[in-house]
Motif scaffolding. Structure first.
Motif: not given
Lengths: 393, 226
Positions: A206, A208-214, A269, B49, B89-91, B97, B108, B111-112, B118, B121
């Motif tokens: 995504t 923005c990396p805060t939404n990455v993954g799912t 995420t 972030l 803050g965005i790519l 990546y 990352i 933030a997670h 991952h 899905k």
């Protein structure tokens, strides 16, 4: 003063009928107004929208439009080119939660706000700049229930969302998961193929990396007047933040709470599966918040009944008699009446009636229902008339 | 729980460990304030972030170190450089990546909630199978899993195991035993699925997560885990 509204994407009948999420049904609908699951996706082979040129944006839009309208998401799909839609229609879709504020306004993701647009045709657009000159973007909506909507060229190439009434996150996820599986594939009209940007390590990639993954965001819209009245709301806010959840207002990110309606959503995420995120939300967090609110309502009924009654009937009195209503006053009073409905104090009015009025009294809806454009003062009159008519004894 | 100093409900809990001595404080909002403990409202994630990117960024003049070349790396996919990412803050594209992987990893994870890999899905077109397929997930419709290379699958499971081990250590350290038990159960299940997955897979692939669990250093271990 009344200019005819140019070809509306939603007929005034459809506007009055309202969407699935307004039904005031579904599990725990006394507290949970609606459940939403959205997935963020980008298409492999194209830069993210922070770096996409105008021709690339158009190409992405054409590819997505064709796939969304032909891949069989619903029997009937509505497509709106948001960048050329009249402002009233954009606001209407925002009020119906079909598009985000950013999508209605049109903002290139990232960067500081208000930078100038580059004039070079294929240069990347300035991050954070408002899309003033109709940068291509759109939305696909399932009809007639409007439960599925897919935004194209918002912060990510695709934002898929399913919105249902009550606490129905599993059902919402199942539906959005299905849509997610349908979208990739060959587009005959453009001769291009749509596949998602994905890495085994980081998952769905995504902007923005805060939404990455799912790429998943699970959110519920809650009505928490009991907690607000008993002064317990701040604790819930703090607790949910400690659990890495976001608490937002009625229109999501950056919006204020209106009439004690709050949105709670996940932030994490990556590193958890969709099932895990849903389960935590639906089975661990939500029941606690819902019970807490119900306890507060019970407490008010048993120990501070006079206060509760005063608040509810005062609101009902205003709504049944006011001749001018601002949108803020309308939603605040409707919220209090909703509290009266769910605690059994107010008879003859349903949750659905209140939910629908909250939507119909918003500026764009009001104008579409009455079929004319109105200034702020005219809207205040019309709003009061509409509410009086709907809540007449 | 009652406040240590008055009869109110304690809402602020402080745990300090100094010289191996554990001290707990349980106070109500008022007493906490009078002791100078102010429960900070967490900053919005984006603020956190960008703050974090600035702190972590290799380009920032950190403790007498010169700026590393990492700050000058430019993504071949879209031309974004790390400084631009740091600012916004965005790519810029999917290749970012890979380009900024080492800089992105700690950011990352933060933030997670520590997530670095991952676990959800997988698109049908990727040719991978769901790494979580072995875990019975409620409400999860069975997906037609594409016949995928067992090696890939094995790697995803190994990644997941490494992550879970790290989380287990953290949960135990934080005395979150209920959470730790859940993680342990998931680990057991994953170990069960890993054994018969790919007989010809090199032994090293299986040993990798083990050695990592022993290290217990989140930063570089996560980076070396791919």
């Amino acid at each position: 003063m009344s200019a005819p509204v140019p070809k509306p994407p939603f007929s005034s009948a459809a506007v009055k009928r309202g969407a699935e999420w307004l039904r005031g049904q579904g599990a725990d609908s006394d507290v949970v107004v609606s459940s939403r699951v959205r997935l963020a996706r980008n298409i492999t082979g194209y830069p993210f929208l922070s770096r996409a040129s105008r021709p690339q944006r158009t190409e992405i839009l054409d590819l997505c439009r064709d796939r969304l309208l032909t891949c069989g998401i619903a029997q009937q799909m509505l497509w709106v080119d948001v960048h050329v839609a009249p402002p009233l229609d954009r606001t209407l879709m925002l009020e119906r939660h079909l598009i985000s504020k950013e999508h209605a306004k049109g903002v290139i993701p990232g960067g500081a706000k208000g930078e100038a647009q580059p004039e070079v045709a294929d240069a990347p657009l300035t991050p954070g700049a408002p899309v003033t000159n109709g940068e291509s973007r759109g939305v696909a909506v399932s009809l007639p229930d409007e439960s599925v909507s897919v935004m194209v060229n918002e912060e990510d190439h695709l934002r898929l969302q399913v919105l249902l009434s009550g606490l129905e996150l599993s059902a919402a996820y199942q539906r959005v998961n299905q849509v997610d599986d349908l979208i990739p594939g060959m587009s005959r009209a453009t001769g291009r193929s749509l596949e998602y940007a994905f890495s085994p390590r980081f998952g769905y990639l995504t902007c923005c990396p805060t939404n990455v993954g799912t790429g998943i965001r699970v959110s519920v819209m809650l009505h928490l007047p009991g907690l607000k009245l008993t002064g317990e709301l701040e604790k819930v806010r703090r607790a949910t933040r400690d659990m890495n959840l976001a608490v937002r207002g009625y229109y999501g990110e950056g919006s204020e709470a209106a009439g004690e309606f709050y949105q709670i959503s996940n932030q994490t995420t990556l590193g958890k599966s969709e099932a895990q995120i849903l389960k935590e939300f639906e089975q661990e967090i939500m029941p606690q918040v819902i019970n807490y609110e119900r306890q507060a309502r019970r407490m008010l009924l048993e120990k501070r009944r006079r206060l509760l009654e005063d608040r509810v009937y005062r609101a009902l009195g205003i709504l049944r008699h006011a001749r001018l209503l601002s949108p803020e006053e309308a939603i605040t009073m409707l919220s209090d009446v909703r509290l009266g409905v769910v605690t059994g104090l107010v008879k003859g009015v349903t949750e659905q009636d209140v939910n629908q009025l909250i939507l119909l009294t918003q500026p764009a809806h009001l104008q579409r229902v009455l079929g004319q454009e109105m200034d702020q003062n005219a809207r205040r009159e019309a709003r009061a008339d509409l509410v009086r008519e709907k809540l007449a004894v | 729980m009652k406040c240590d100093r008055c009869e109110n409900e304690a809402t602020v809990h402080e745990l300090r460990v100094e010289n191996n001595v554990r001290r707990e404080k349980h106070l109500c909002d008022q007493c906490a304030r009078s002791e100078g403990i102010t429960p900070q409202a967490p900053a919005p994630i984006t603020a956190l972030l960008s703050q974090f990117v600035t702190q972590q960024s290799p380009g920032a003049p950190a403790a007498g170190q010169p700026a590393t070349p990492a700050a000058k790396v430019i993504c071949p996919g879209c031309g974004t450089n790390y400084a631009q990412f740091r600012q916004s803050g965005i790519l810029g594209c999917e290749t970012c990546y890979e380009t900024f992987e080492s800089q992105l990893t700690p950011l990352i994870a933060r933030a997670h909630e520590g997530g670095t890999h991952h676990a959800g899905k997988v698109p049908a077109s990727s040719g991978l199978v769901r790494p979580m397929a072995a875990i019975p997930a409620a409400d999860q419709p069975a997906k037609p899993a594409a016949a995928a290379p067992a090696k890939q699958d094995e790697r995803l499971i190994a990644d997941r195991i490494a992550l879970l081990k790290k989380k287990l250590t953290e949960a135990i350290a934080a005395e979150k035993y209920e959470q730790a038990a859940k993680i342990r159960d998931e680990l057991h299940q994953l170990h069960g699925t890993q054994v018969p997955a790919a007989p010809p897979a090199p032994a090293a692939a299986k040993r990798k997560p083990k050695s990592q669990g022993g290290e217990g250093t989140p930063g570089p271990a996560a980076g070396g885990n791919r």
